[in-house]
Design an enzyme around this catalytic site. Structure first.
Site, PDB file in Angstrom:
ATOM      1  CB  SER A 711       1.177  58.441  16.031  1.00  9.62           C
ATOM      2  OG  SER A 711       1.315  57.106  16.814  1.00  9.62           O
ATOM      3  CE  LYS A 754       5.103  56.570  15.495  1.00  9.25           C
ATOM      4  NZ  LYS A 754       4.523  57.398  15.451  1.00  9.25           N
TER       5      LYS A 754
END
Length: 823
Positions: A711, A754
């Site tokens: 990511s 996140k």
């Protein structure tokens, strides 16, 4: 011989009367006087059912029949002389004259006794034999005309003397061999002078059938009677010798186990006297407990079989305690014993809302399960798996679910388990065998339908002793766990009524086959607003109670709680927050205990005095003043976090250096980013020769922390582009996503964590893959109201959104070309 005593001193008597206290043995003179007495013509007849009376012999008789009692009492008042005759068939209660033997004995009633139990006992002595002629009276008892039984005279020759001597000797042997006959009986035999009385005495007391005794009574020759007695004594002597031989052989064959058995029987008796539990008491107790169980036929049959095995065991043997523990486990297990479910769905909703803030998906799933169970009344329980960071309430949620359903609650910690036997148990043949923790937990719960929490299922390990996660495949399969087999129980156990709730921090380490059997429910981290509410409603009251404070002792304003969350904690859950609040409560408790003045409403200064200086500086996460530094978003086991990618250039030969304890996937993302940037340098206004003359160094801070995953791909490409173009990255911007060599942006996971991390770091804009839009839609709108999302599909879009048009104040002179070194 007699089944009582072969010789009774009171049986060997002369003619006696009621006042006689000492009975000497009968002499020849006594016998002659008795034989010369006249026999009455008519006698009252007393039938005997189970004995034969011989002349000279004294026997006690218990009289039970009404006719006999009346006869005895009337005769006792008169001359005390009666006729005694044995009946042919002992089963007849009231025999007639025809059912009596024809030869009997005249008897003298010595004593009449009334026993304490109400029975009448009469002691009689035989005199002479007689023959029945005819009946003269039937009621109230039998009277008959009798005549004296004539006996032929005998010769006392050597053969007869030898026969009598053999009878005496054989009788003495029988007395010696028989354990039931006292040795003093041999003295009585030696003192009997009369041969005929000796025959009568032995005939009356020897162990022979009534028919044989009656036959002896009816013989008119003394030699014949002696010969018959000799034959019967021989048979009795042979039987005694054979019995003693068998007993001796058996006694010789006793082995240690039999000896131990007898000793344990004695020990058992001693234990009973001392009030202890013997093996028989334990056996009986197990039987009684089994009767109270509502088992199926198969379980009953298995239990009875194992109980019989216990009964055959020596209580001192090591296997006895193993078998006893096994049977007690079968009795302790709640076979088909259920607690009653509470189907009040509104009450269940209130309990779940009261105990836990948020967690809407989990609560909704539990209410759905309850609703279906309420309508159907019987269904296979689901296998739920709560996945999320630590401290968000996954484990404690199990208690709330149990309370809402009205069920028992058990918890099994799986962290660090490496032995398959922990789940399936050990076979009974092993020393120290015990059931698996599944069966042990059910036994502890005492019900067959508890809420069963399998905590930290992702922490199960494997080694040479087996794979516990493979053993859990049967436990956590709704189609198979109705017949779970534990090695120790050795029977199928139904787990289908148990509501299993597994918890995990990550799905990556769970075996795919096990993961497929569970219903995954993600439990995400909390926002700052949620943490404030949780602290006010749950954490602060709990800590006050734990430390002995009341609600009036002090107060903590929401603004200060937010300050503690931002400056002193950095987590998705609230476990660290609870510790900090506990520190504040202890600080106040110390003031109260020391009787010092303090502010009931804590101030910022009080918080800093107790907790110290702030640990985390939120401003640290905002600065992107240097080109090549980009803020990324990462997922960790404790929730979301922000991640900085730093890149710098230095003169060299185009070498790429990666530092920061990066994993292979993350290193590959950096290589892909640099390759893409080289291939599309002209699109971003980069001179392609720069890549050959400048070395690139990419670093991810917090170098001691391992980092991996795809990511960070977009973040690395943005950082490299910023470094080569010297264009700054926008303030309050963060990004996450995977990249390809073609410049495509791919979706990643852990979006909610996140996003929450970005919000904690005061991020305002977030760049995501367009495919992650669905993850944003699942987040509450109140969580993301201050965030601006940019959804992209190409890397060019990321560069356009992330980099400013202006360069840094003192950019690197990237126009300088380094001359190659020629050897």
């Amino acid at each position: 011989m007699s089944k009582q005593d072969i010789f009774d001193f009171h049986s060997a008597m002369p003619i006696i009367n009621e006042d006689t206290e000492f009975f000497p043995l009968m002499s020849q003179q006594d016998e002659d006087e008795m034989n010369n007495e006249e026999t009455p013509d008519t006698l009252a007849i007393l039938p005997l059912r189970n004995t034969v009376l011989f002349p000279g012999v004294v026997i006690p008789i218990t009289v039970g029949r009404d006719k006999s009692i009346k006869l005895i009492k009337e005769a006792y008042k008169g001359n005390k002389i009666i006729g005694v005759v044995s009946q042919k068939d002992v089963s007849i209660e009231d025999p007639s004259f025809e059912q009596l033997n024809t030869v009997g004995t005249v008897a003298n009633i010595v004593k009449l006794l009334q026993m304490p139990d109400g029975n009448t006992t009469v002691i009689i002595q035989g005199k002479q034999r007689f023959s029945l002629i005819e009946e003269v009276q039937n009621e109230p008892y039998i009277k008959a005309v009798v005549t004296k039984f004539e006996e032929q005279k005998h010769k006392t020759d050597k053969e007869f003397k030898a026969l009598i001597a053999s009878i005496r000797e054989m009788s003495a042997q029988i007395i010696q061999l028989s354990p039931n006959i006292p040795s003093e009986a041999s003295i009585a035999l030696k003192n009997i002078e009369s041969n005929s009385f000796l025959i009568n005495f032995i005939s009356s007391n020897m162990n022979a059938e009534m028919a044989d005794k009656q036959k002896i009574l009816e013989m008119d020759k003394l030699q014949d009677r002696a010969q018959k007695v000799m034959e019967l004594l021989m048979i009795e002597l042979q039987m005694l010798e054979l019995r003693n031989q068998i007993q001796s052989k058996v006694r010789t064959d006793l082995d240690k186990q039999q000896r131990d058995y007898f000793l344990n029987q004695q020990l058992k008796t001693i234990q009973e006297e001392l009030g202890g539990n013997s093996a028989d008491l334990e056996f009986d107790a197990l039987q009684e407990r089994a009767k109270l169980k509502k088992w199926s036929k198969d379980i009953y049959a298995h239990f009875d079989k194992e109980l019989d095995k216990l009964g055959r065991m020596n209580p001192a043997a090591p296997d006895y305690s193993v078998q006893l523990n096994y049977l007690e486990l079968l009795l302790d297990l709640p076979w088909s014993e259920f607690t009653k479910d509470n189907f009040d769905l509104k009450r269940a909703q209130r309990i779940l809302d009261k105990d836990h803030f948020g967690l809407e998906k989990v609560k909704q799933r539990i209410i759905e399960y309850l609703a279906v169970l309420k309508l159907k009344r019987n269904m296979k329980a689901p296998i739920l798996c709560l996945v999320g960071p630590p401290g968000v309430g996954k484990t404690s949620l199990g208690k709330s679910i149990a309370k809402a359903l009205g069920r028992k609650y058990v918890r099994m910690a799986l962290g660090g388990i490496r032995d398959e036997a922990e789940v399936r148990g050990h076979r009974k043949t092993y020393i120290g065998a015990m059931p698996g923790r599944i069966i042990s937990s059910i036994k502890k719960a005492g019900a067959d339908n508890p809420v069963f929490v399998l905590d930290e299922i992702d922490k199960v390990g494997t080694d040479h002793r087996g794979d516990p996660s493979s053993a859990l495949l049967e436990v956590l399969d709704p189609e198979q766990n109705n017949a779970f087999y534990d090695h120790y129980v050795e029977m199928d156990y139904d787990l289908s009524n148990i509501l299993f709730i597994a918890t995990a921090n990550s799905l990556s380490s769970i075996q795919p086959a096990l993961l497929d059997r569970m219903e995954i429910i993600e439990v995400n981290g909390y926002t700052i607003e949620e943490k404030i509410e949780i602290a006010k409603k749950y954490l602060l009251p709990k800590q006050k109670e734990n430390h002995g404070l009341t609600t009036k002792d002090f107060n903590l304003k929401p603004a200060l709680i937010e300050k503690v969350i931002e400056d002193y904690t950095r987590e998705s859950g609230v476990r660290g927050l609870e510790k900090k609040i506990g520190s504040l409560v202890r600080g106040v408790a110390t003031k109260i205990a020391m009787e010092e003045e303090y502010n009931t409403t804590l101030t910022l200064a009080d918080v800093e005095r107790i907790l110290g200086a702030p640990i985390y500086d939120k401003d640290y996460y905002e600065g992107n003043e240097v080109a090549g530094v980009v803020t990324g978003l990462a997922w960790t086991s404790v929730g979301g976090d922000i991640l900085f990618i730093e890149s710098s250039l230095s003169p060299g030969k185009g070498k790429l250096t990666l530092t920061g304890n990066l994993g292979d996937v993350m290193k590959e993302s950096a290589v892909i980013a640099l390759a893409y940037l080289r291939a599309h340098a002209s699109e971003f206004g980069i001179e392609y020769t720069l890549f050959d003359n400048w070395d690139v160094h990419v670093h991810v801070p917090a170098g001691a922390t391992p980092k991996d995953g795809p990511s960070a791909g977009v973040t690395m490409l943005t950082a490299l582009t910023s470094a080569f173009t010297q264009r700054k990255v926008k303030q309050h911007l963060a990004m996450t996503g995977e990249i390809t060599l073609r410049g495509k942006v791919l979706p990643v996971g852990g979006i909610k964590e996140k996003i929450l991390a970005a919000k904690r770091a005061n991020i305002k804009e977030i760049i995501l893959c367009k495919a992650n839009r669905k993850d944003i839609l699942e987040i509450k709108e109140s969580y993301i109201k201050d965030l601006n999302f940019h959804y992209v599909t190409e890397m060019s879009e990321v560069i356009e959104l992330a980099l400013t048009k202006s360069k840094v104040k003192k950019p690197l002179d990237l126009s300088v070309k380094i001359a190659p070194i020629v050897n």
